[in-house]
Write an enzyme that holds these catalytic residues in place. Structure first.
Site, PDB file in Angstrom:
ATOM      1  CD  GLU A  44     -34.336 -37.531  31.411  1.00 22.94           C
ATOM      2  OE1 GLU A  44     -34.788 -38.125  30.414  1.00 22.94           O
ATOM      3  OE2 GLU A  44     -33.121 -37.500  31.683  1.00 22.94           O
ATOM      4  CG  ASP A  60     -32.721 -40.512  32.765  1.00 18.46           C
ATOM      5  OD1 ASP A  60     -33.291 -40.499  33.882  1.00 18.46           O
ATOM      6  OD2 ASP A  60     -33.275 -40.859  31.710  1.00 18.46           O
ATOM      7  CG  ASP A  93     -28.469 -40.366  29.484  1.00 14.49           C
ATOM      8  OD1 ASP A  93     -28.837 -39.188  29.645  1.00 14.49           O
ATOM      9  OD2 ASP A  93     -29.254 -41.262  29.142  1.00 14.49           O
ATOM     10  CD  GLU A 118     -29.561 -36.546  24.044  1.00 10.57           C
ATOM     11  OE1 GLU A 118     -30.281 -35.534  24.112  1.00 10.57           O
ATOM     12  OE2 GLU A 118     -28.679 -36.687  23.175  1.00 10.57           O
ATOM     13  CE1 TYR A 142     -38.896 -44.432  31.073  1.00  5.86           C
ATOM     14  CE2 TYR A 142     -36.669 -44.609  30.224  1.00  5.86           C
ATOM     15  CZ  TYR A 142     -37.921 -44.037  30.193  1.00  5.86           C
ATOM     16  OH  TYR A 142     -38.185 -43.072  29.273  1.00  5.86           O
ATOM     17  NE  ARG A 170     -38.804 -43.993  26.332  1.00  4.13           N
ATOM     18  CZ  ARG A 170     -40.131 -43.894  26.362  1.00  4.13           C
ATOM     19  NH1 ARG A 170     -40.859 -44.580  25.505  1.00  4.13           N
ATOM     20  NH2 ARG A 170     -40.730 -43.114  27.225  1.00  4.13           N
ATOM     21  CG  HIS A 188     -32.927 -45.714  32.811  1.00  4.59           C
ATOM     22  ND1 HIS A 188     -32.616 -45.165  31.594  1.00  4.59           N
ATOM     23  CD2 HIS A 188     -33.679 -44.797  33.447  1.00  4.59           C
ATOM     24  CE1 HIS A 188     -33.165 -43.965  31.506  1.00  4.59           C
ATOM     25  NE2 HIS A 188     -33.811 -43.718  32.618  1.00  4.59           N
TER      26      HIS A 188
END
Length: 801
Positions: free
Chosen positions: A9, A82, A84, A86, A286, A288, A331
């Site tokens: 991403e 990632d 998850d 999303e 990371y 976020r 993450h």
DNA sequence: CAGTGAGCGAGCTTCCGCTTGACTT
């Protein structure tokens, strides 16, 4: 040519991973989501099982084209978005939009960017988890339906261009509710009693004690003090209790935002900008994230580092578990990439934030602090009340050696730092130095700061690490909330003091009531919230997201169909929408504040098409009512009659300059002075009601000077091409469109040929000026004076060109 | 953008999450 294409991403992540994987792998980035619901018709076919229509986002066309090209020549495409909801959807969209083949596509995931984690992921590929994708589609479709169904109701019933949403509307509700609590809070006072004693005959050290109970009135406090006039004091008991303190977990996005706000006063967006810089330069992981997890490698490095620097007894390996139910943990926690680096290069904001992250991470792997709490009880002869002196001693500092978490100061009282107590013995007599009863006021609940709002939202499971900062700016941009600017006022409080056998009274002052930097709802925020509570309680409910999350989880687990879930929600919801559109009362917040002494007509305040306004006369009357905008900081809820009537004093003539009149008025962007067609905003410190001629001339001249500086040069060949100084440095303006100048070029030395080249090369890619088009002008007003009509029409055609 | 605010009502606004640049008060 690389045989393998890996897609992640984030581009910064791509760079790191490419280094790890070597030359057989090309690592590219999708820059987040590449596709989204179409804008028109909701992008959802409501009649047919809510079938979504996706389109490639405008700013991702290039990215997708590039990825498509690389995917075509690669033997294997590894989708490494990632792990998850999303991320799974991003992988799925990539698969669809790039036209990938199942045989040559693999889905991999890793939670940390380390060689072992990535190699392990490569060895364990899987297929795209369509259930998880469906959970994301449900989330996306739900948000679109809520946002795009409810917002138009607000346009109709409150004011155009407003917005409502699953996240933002709850954020506003929290702030409005808090303001109500503050307004309804009744401040009372009571008397707190403290005493200072000499602990030794040398009268060097003082022992400070307090009475646990408080006195309701000054009389009660005074009578207690006079009872003590001839009393003697002695140590009744000494109680020691062991205690400990434990370090806080490593940072997530939300806790980092909170601590940076408390310790350094950063806004959440500032924290995110600086963290992004640290991430992009490879200094931290990371930023976020909702995970408190540290990689095994990081924990090992911390252990070695702590043992070497502070000694082995300071090290303690700890694994933290998230408390947040909504966490997706794709993450690691936010930590330095290299824990042995306790200092970095960079600007001061970067250094300070890095230092905070470094300390928090190290402390999280350190031993508890061991403390000893002491309570000395002091008896008063002839009185059954007992005074108590509390102290704390650190026996072993542990993690406190590097880091101490700050607490939100809920009640505005600064936390008392309890220190060491002087040595006394049981039964020892004490000599009184002074005893004081101080009037203390109860504190209303603390208003939200940006960071404490984020904390609350996260606890409710509303919003994600990537949206906390944007949500706060959205509700500010919609003018639902604003940051307080009131510095507060001073308040008097009373003291009664017993010293040297005498009672004395005095009065002192303290500051209170400041709302500076705190989040305050505006009139529109209050009104919109009221409307939503009345008509869409279920959406505004604090549990709405939490309940939806349970269903998303069921969809992800394959136990529920996503379109069924949406159907169950949508049909009753749509009924509410239709009902509100047809039956709900228009929300204007109208309030009658008095009568205009000149005309005898009613003076109202209310929310109009352009915000809060005052109005003299009735809309229904033949003669048009007079209107005036409220000033910033004024509220329809509590503006006084005097302030409201004064708004009609504008425009006000202030004098003549260069043979032309100067007038002061209050416009859409606040107070301004107008002179010869030039508008100049008044300074914050200028009062539009009293500003004089001299000051206005000063403002006009300053504005003229600034405009001159803005202008760099034009070319004889084509005077339409202008070089101007803007907020982000020099740029070219040509035919109402702006073009950038490469940073390597000195603007003053730019030649005509070069300028033309720049304009040509940026044509097409150059978006039309983003300055939002003026809100659509309504059809020409019939009653408007002719000259004004003409002016507007001319302006418009000029713009169209 | 700048003295708007009703109105006949065109045609516009709007969501949340994932990522960086591009942005020109």
């Amino acid at each position: 040519m690389a045989k393998n294409l890996v897609i992640v991403e984030s581009p910064a992540k791509a760079k790191t991973i490419e280094k790890i994987l070597g030359k057989d792998f090309l690592v590219k980035s999708s820059f987040g989501h590449i596709a989204d619901l179409a804008k028109k018709d909701f992008g959802i076919d409501i009649e047919n099982g809510f079938k979504p229509t996706y389109e490639i986002s405008a700013d991702k066309k290039k990215v997708v084209a590039d990825l498509k090209k690389e995917a075509k020549i690669a033997e294997t495409v590894w989708l490494a978005a990632d792990e998850d909801r999303e991320g799974e959807a991003i992988a799925w969209h990539l698969f669809n939009q790039l036209g990938l083949k199942k045989e040559k596509t693999k889905r991999i995931v890793f939670h940390e960017i380390t060689k072992t984690a990535i190699l392990k992921a490569i060895e364990n590929p899987r297929e795209i988890d369509i259930n998880l994708v469906n959970a994301q589609q449900a989330r996306r479709v739900l948000d679109r339906l809520v946002g795009f169904e409810v917002s138009p109701v607000l346009w109709r019933k409150v004011k155009p261009s407003l917005s409502a949403g699953r996240v933002q509307s709850v954020a506003v509700r929290l702030i409005v509710d808090k303001e109500d609590e503050v307004k309804n809070f009744v401040i009372t006072s009571s008397y707190r009693l403290t005493a200072k004693f000499y602990s030794t005959d040398t009268k060097k050290e003082l022992l400070e004690a307090e009475l646990p109970k408080r006195f309701a009135t000054k009389d009660d406090a005074t009578s207690f003090l006079s009872d003590c006039l001839n009393s003697s004091f002695a140590v009744k008991d000494i109680v020691k209790k062991p205690g400990k303190r434990t370090p806080a977990a490593p940072f997530t996005t939300s806790t980092l935002q909170q601590e940076a706000s408390r310790k350094m006063g950063y806004s959440v967006s500032k924290t995110m900008v600086v963290a992004q810089q640290l991430y992009e330069s490879g200094k931290i992981t990371y930023m976020r994230t909702d995970s408190v997890n540290l990689s095994g490698q990081a924990i090992g490095q911390a252990k070695a580092m702590i043992s070497n620097t502070f000694g082995e007894e300071y090290s303690k390996i700890r694994k933290y578990k998230t408390k947040s139910k909504s966490a997706q943990e794709a993450h690691e926690a936010i930590r330095p990439t290299d824990l042995t680096r306790n200092k970095i290069s960079g600007d001061s904001a970067q250094q300070r934030l890095y230092d905070l992250i470094w300390k928090r991470t190290i402390a999280s792997q350190m031993a508890d602090a061991i403390i000893e709490k002491t309570n000395i009880e002091i008896e008063i002869s002839g009185n059954k009340e007992i005074l108590s002196a509390k102290g704390e001693v650190i026996i072993f500092d542990g993690f406190l050696k590097v880091y101490m978490e700050s607490a939100d100061d809920e009640n505005g009282n600064s936390e008392e730092t309890k220190g060491m107590l002087p040595v006394v013995n049981k039964g020892q007599k004490l000599t009184l130095f002074e005893m004081t009863a101080t009037e203390r006021f109860t504190q209303p609940p603390a208003r939200y700061t940006e960071a404490s709002l984020v904390k609350n939202l996260e606890e409710l499971g509303i919003g994600r690490p990537s949206t906390f900062a944007p949500t706060i700016s959205t509700i500010q941009k919609r003018q639902y909330i604003e940051k307080g600017e009131d510095e507060g006022h001073t308040r008097k409080y009373q003291l009664v003091c017993l010293k040297e056998g005498k009672l004395k009274e005095r009065i002192d002052k303290e500051k209170t009531g400041s709302n500076k930097g705190k989040l305050i709802p505006t009139d529109i925020g209050v009104l919109v919230n009221k409307f939503l509570v009345n008509n869409f309680v279920n959406i505004i409910d604090f549990q709405f997201t939490a309940k939806a999350e349970i269903e998303f989880d069921a969809i992800a687990a394959g136990k529920k169909e996503w379109n069924e879930m949406i159907g169950t929600f949508y049909h009753p919801f749509k009924k509410r929408v239709v009902n509100a559109m047809e039956n709900a009362e228009r929300e204007k917040g109208e309030r009658l504040v008095g009568k205009d002494p000149k005309s005898g007509k009613n003076l109202y305040v209310k929310i109009g098409r352009y915000g809060a306004m005052a109005q003299i006369g009735e809309s229904e009357d033949e003669e048009k009512p007079r209107f005036a905008s409220l000033k910033k900081g004024q509220s329809i809820e509590d503006i006084s009659f005097e302030d409201a009537i004064r708004l009609f004093d504008f425009p006000r003539s202030v004098g003549i300059y260069e043979d032309l009149e100067m007038t002061v008025a209050i416009g859409r962007f606040g107070p301004y002075v107008k002179h010869n067609g030039l508008f100049v905003s008044l300074d914050k410190t200028d009062d539009p009601a009293s500003i004089d001629e001299v000051r206005c001339v000063e403002l006009i001249e300053a504005k003229r000077q600034k405009d001159r500086e803005r202008f760099i040069k034009t070319f004889d060949e084509d005077t339409e091409i202008q070089l101007l100084n803007g907020r982000w440095g020099p740029y070219i303006s040509y035919n109402k469109t702006n073009y950038k100048i490469p940073k390597t070029k000195e603007a003053t030395e730019l030649s005509y040929e070069e300028a033309v080249k720049l304009i040509k090369s940026q044509k097409g890619s150059g978006k039309k000026t983003t300055a939002k088009k003026a809100p659509a002008k309504k059809a020409v007003k019939k009653t408007a004076p002719k000259s004004a009509v003409k002016k507007k029409a001319v302006k418009r055609t000029a713009k169209k060109k």
